[in-house]
Write a protein that holds these residues in place. Structure first.
Motif, PDB file in Angstrom:
ATOM      1  N   TRP A 224      17.903  11.252  17.515  1.00  0.00           N
ATOM      2  CA  TRP A 224      17.015  10.518  16.614  1.00  0.00           C
ATOM      3  C   TRP A 224      16.004  11.442  15.948  1.00  0.00           C
ATOM      4  O   TRP A 224      15.688  11.281  14.761  1.00  0.00           O
ATOM      5  N   LEU A 225      15.494  12.436  16.666  1.00  0.00           N
ATOM      6  CA  LEU A 225      14.535  13.374  16.075  1.00  0.00           C
ATOM      7  C   LEU A 225      15.172  14.134  14.913  1.00  0.00           C
ATOM      8  O   LEU A 225      14.537  14.357  13.876  1.00  0.00           O
ATOM      9  N   TRP A 226      16.430  14.548  15.073  1.00  0.00           N
ATOM     10  CA  TRP A 226      17.129  15.216  13.965  1.00  0.00           C
ATOM     11  C   TRP A 226      17.469  14.225  12.850  1.00  0.00           C
ATOM     12  O   TRP A 226      17.219  14.483  11.670  1.00  0.00           O
ATOM     13  N   GLU A 227      18.032  13.082  13.196  1.00  0.00           N
ATOM     14  CA  GLU A 227      18.508  12.130  12.183  1.00  0.00           C
ATOM     15  C   GLU A 227      17.348  11.565  11.362  1.00  0.00           C
ATOM     16  O   GLU A 227      17.491  11.343  10.147  1.00  0.00           O
ATOM     17  N   SER A 228      16.200  11.325  11.991  1.00  0.00           N
ATOM     18  CA  SER A 228      15.053  10.750  11.288  1.00  0.00           C
ATOM     19  C   SER A 228      14.288  11.788  10.479  1.00  0.00           C
ATOM     20  O   SER A 228      13.374  11.430   9.723  1.00  0.00           O
ATOM     21  N   GLY A 229      14.635  13.072  10.620  1.00  0.00           N
ATOM     22  CA  GLY A 229      13.930  14.128   9.912  1.00  0.00           C
ATOM     23  C   GLY A 229      12.625  14.535  10.572  1.00  0.00           C
ATOM     24  O   GLY A 229      11.877  15.342  10.008  1.00  0.00           O
ATOM     25  N   THR A 230      12.353  14.013  11.769  1.00  0.00           N
ATOM     26  CA  THR A 230      11.140  14.412  12.491  1.00  0.00           C
ATOM     27  C   THR A 230      11.191  15.897  12.832  1.00  0.00           C
ATOM     28  O   THR A 230      10.167  16.596  12.815  1.00  0.00           O
ATOM     29  N   VAL A 231      12.385  16.379  13.141  1.00  0.00           N
ATOM     30  CA  VAL A 231      12.633  17.794  13.426  1.00  0.00           C
ATOM     31  C   VAL A 231      13.757  18.251  12.499  1.00  0.00           C
ATOM     32  O   VAL A 231      14.740  17.525  12.321  1.00  0.00           O
ATOM     33  N   PRO A 232      13.652  19.437  11.870  1.00  0.00           N
ATOM     34  CA  PRO A 232      14.710  19.906  10.989  1.00  0.00           C
ATOM     35  C   PRO A 232      16.053  19.997  11.711  1.00  0.00           C
ATOM     36  O   PRO A 232      16.126  20.443  12.863  1.00  0.00           O
TER      37      PRO A 232
ATOM     38  N   THR B 205       4.941   0.139  15.578  1.00  0.00           N
ATOM     39  CA  THR B 205       5.611   1.378  15.939  1.00  0.00           C
ATOM     40  C   THR B 205       7.100   1.264  15.677  1.00  0.00           C
ATOM     41  O   THR B 205       7.730   0.259  16.037  1.00  0.00           O
ATOM     42  N   THR B 206       7.676   2.285  15.062  1.00  0.00           N
ATOM     43  CA  THR B 206       9.118   2.326  14.832  1.00  0.00           C
ATOM     44  C   THR B 206       9.846   2.651  16.132  1.00  0.00           C
ATOM     45  O   THR B 206       9.374   3.439  16.942  1.00  0.00           O
ATOM     46  N   PHE B 207      10.989   2.026  16.319  1.00  0.00           N
ATOM     47  CA  PHE B 207      11.843   2.381  17.453  1.00  0.00           C
ATOM     48  C   PHE B 207      13.287   2.458  16.983  1.00  0.00           C
ATOM     49  O   PHE B 207      13.656   1.926  15.934  1.00  0.00           O
ATOM     50  N   ALA B 208      14.102   3.127  17.770  1.00  0.00           N
ATOM     51  CA  ALA B 208      15.541   3.175  17.541  1.00  0.00           C
ATOM     52  C   ALA B 208      16.248   2.913  18.854  1.00  0.00           C
ATOM     53  O   ALA B 208      15.711   3.204  19.931  1.00  0.00           O
ATOM     54  N   ILE B 209      17.423   2.327  18.781  1.00  0.00           N
ATOM     55  CA  ILE B 209      18.333   2.267  19.927  1.00  0.00           C
ATOM     56  C   ILE B 209      19.542   3.113  19.563  1.00  0.00           C
ATOM     57  O   ILE B 209      20.209   2.866  18.552  1.00  0.00           O
ATOM     58  N   VAL B 210      19.778   4.133  20.369  1.00  0.00           N
ATOM     59  CA  VAL B 210      20.818   5.126  20.102  1.00  0.00           C
ATOM     60  C   VAL B 210      21.843   5.090  21.220  1.00  0.00           C
ATOM     61  O   VAL B 210      21.472   5.135  22.409  1.00  0.00           O
TER      62      VAL B 210
ATOM     63  N   ARG C  73      21.185  25.474  36.598  1.00  0.00           N
ATOM     64  CA  ARG C  73      21.119  24.608  35.425  1.00  0.00           C
ATOM     65  C   ARG C  73      22.472  23.924  35.212  1.00  0.00           C
ATOM     66  O   ARG C  73      23.512  24.402  35.664  1.00  0.00           O
ATOM     67  N   VAL C  74      22.443  22.810  34.505  1.00  0.00           N
ATOM     68  CA  VAL C  74      23.644  22.090  34.108  1.00  0.00           C
ATOM     69  C   VAL C  74      23.518  21.794  32.617  1.00  0.00           C
ATOM     70  O   VAL C  74      22.484  21.289  32.165  1.00  0.00           O
ATOM     71  N   HIS C  75      24.554  22.123  31.853  1.00  0.00           N
ATOM     72  CA  HIS C  75      24.587  21.808  30.427  1.00  0.00           C
ATOM     73  C   HIS C  75      25.465  20.573  30.228  1.00  0.00           C
ATOM     74  O   HIS C  75      26.642  20.567  30.601  1.00  0.00           O
ATOM     75  N   LEU C  76      24.880  19.536  29.636  1.00  0.00           N
ATOM     76  CA  LEU C  76      25.554  18.269  29.393  1.00  0.00           C
ATOM     77  C   LEU C  76      25.759  18.111  27.890  1.00  0.00           C
ATOM     78  O   LEU C  76      24.794  18.203  27.126  1.00  0.00           O
ATOM     79  N   SER C  77      26.991  17.873  27.478  1.00  0.00           N
ATOM     80  CA  SER C  77      27.304  17.776  26.044  1.00  0.00           C
ATOM     81  C   SER C  77      27.917  16.417  25.742  1.00  0.00           C
ATOM     82  O   SER C  77      28.775  15.926  26.487  1.00  0.00           O
ATOM     83  N   GLY C  78      27.486  15.832  24.628  1.00  0.00           N
ATOM     84  CA  GLY C  78      28.061  14.563  24.202  1.00  0.00           C
ATOM     85  C   GLY C  78      27.613  14.216  22.798  1.00  0.00           C
ATOM     86  O   GLY C  78      26.786  14.903  22.195  1.00  0.00           O
ATOM     87  N   THR C  79      28.171  13.148  22.270  1.00  0.00           N
ATOM     88  CA  THR C  79      27.837  12.684  20.926  1.00  0.00           C
ATOM     89  C   THR C  79      26.952  11.445  21.009  1.00  0.00           C
ATOM     90  O   THR C  79      26.821  10.821  22.064  1.00  0.00           O
ATOM     91  N   ALA C  80      26.355  11.098  19.865  1.00  0.00           N
ATOM     92  CA  ALA C  80      25.450   9.946  19.817  1.00  0.00           C
ATOM     93  C   ALA C  80      25.549   9.272  18.456  1.00  0.00           C
ATOM     94  O   ALA C  80      25.906   9.906  17.450  1.00  0.00           O
ATOM     95  N   ARG C  81      25.245   7.978  18.427  1.00  0.00           N
ATOM     96  CA  ARG C  81      25.177   7.200  17.186  1.00  0.00           C
ATOM     97  C   ARG C  81      23.960   6.292  17.245  1.00  0.00           C
ATOM     98  O   ARG C  81      23.712   5.648  18.270  1.00  0.00           O
ATOM     99  N   THR C  82      23.226   6.209  16.141  1.00  0.00           N
ATOM    100  CA  THR C  82      22.126   5.245  16.061  1.00  0.00           C
ATOM    101  C   THR C  82      22.715   3.867  15.816  1.00  0.00           C
ATOM    102  O   THR C  82      23.491   3.661  14.881  1.00  0.00           O
TER     103      THR C  82
END
Length: 276
Positions: free
Chosen positions: A86-94, A5-10, A260-269
């Motif tokens: 990861w779903l966006w970056e890996s192309g799993t989701v457009p 199974t593929t995994f990522a740490i982001v 509701r609470v909207h949480l915004s931030g950036t991420a890197r694989t």
């Protein structure tokens, strides 16, 4: 169970510095294996949380569960942000699609806003704690003698899913805190959130959950579902928040939508690999 199974740490809720924010494992599966396998993988990756995703009926919809190295939890912000990235970056989701998650804490969603990932999470306010000599004695010990100016606790039937919220007088007190982690485990909750206003009009926090195998969490999205509602009357519905862990992290917290609470931030694989 999966053979390979593929995994990522982001890294989620990152700053401008590499290897900042909170790393989360992300594992996308065709179907959920037994819980023991997922718990074993979470312990092997040994991040604060590892997210396990299974596609639902809609192409951009997933079931989502989170495991610390020792237990499953009902809500995790940084691993949800890492999952969306990861779903966006890996192309799993457009790229650009809204992603929806079915979780133990109800439906969650993630959208892109420039380089930010915006999560739609439930509000989890804390209620003031009635005077209790035992609780406040344990809390003062946990806080290395610091006296909070306000103390609350989130409501949940499961003590492991509750958090104590301790508001300190200054940001220096939060940054310099050296908590007694054994005393933290005696609190009637799974975790301890410590927060204060900053001199620049934002908020600073730290989060400790040793009972869940997390002595100090680098950046805790779910804790800001409690921090945001507490500060909104004093600082407004949009907050710039810093989590002052050794790794450091940053996020924007918006409590303008009721419940509701909207949480915004950036991420890197940071890492990708295979689980054998």
């Amino acid at each position: 169970m999966p053979v390979e199974t593929t995994f990522a740490i982001v890294d989620a809720f990152t700053t401008e510095h590499p290897f900042s924010g909170n790393p989360a494992g992300v594992v996308v599966l065709d179907a959920y294996p037994d819980d023991a396998w997922m718990q074993g993988v979470a312990n092997e990756l040994h991040q604060a949380e590892t997210a396990f995703l299974v596609p639902a009926q809609d192409p951009a919809s997933f079931r989502l569960r989170w495991f610390t190295p020792v237990a499953e939890v009902a809500l995790c912000g940084h691993a949800t942000l890492a999952s969306a990235h990861w779903l966006w970056e890996s192309g799993t989701v457009p790229d650009g699609s809204t992603i929806t998650f079915t979780t133990a804490s109800g439906p969650l969603s993630a959208v892109r806003d420039g380089d930010q990932v915006v999560l739609d999470f439930p509000s989890v306010p804390a209620e003031p704690v009635p005077p209790s000599a035992d609780l406040h004695a344990d809390l003062r010990t946990a806080l290395d003698g610091a006296v909070p100016v306000w103390t609350g606790i989130t409501s949940n039937d499961d003590p492991g899913e509750r958090n104590v919220l301790a508001v300190l007088e200054t940001e220096a007190a939060v940054r310099g805190l050296a908590p007694d982690l054994q005393a933290v485990t005696r609190l009637p909750a799974g975790g301890l959130i410590v927060t204060a206003k900053t001199r620049t009009g934002g908020v600073v926090s730290r989060y400790f959950a040793p009972a869940y195998g997390i002595p100090e969490d680098p950046v805790t999205g779910s804790a800001h579902c409690t921090i945001g509602p507490y500060w909104q009357d004093q600082l407004g519905t949009t907050l710039l928040a810093e989590q002052a862990s050794p790794r450091g992290g940053a996020l924007r917290v918006d409590t303008g939508t009721a419940g509701r609470v909207h949480l915004s931030g950036t991420a890197r694989t940071a890492v990708t690999g295979l689980i054998h």
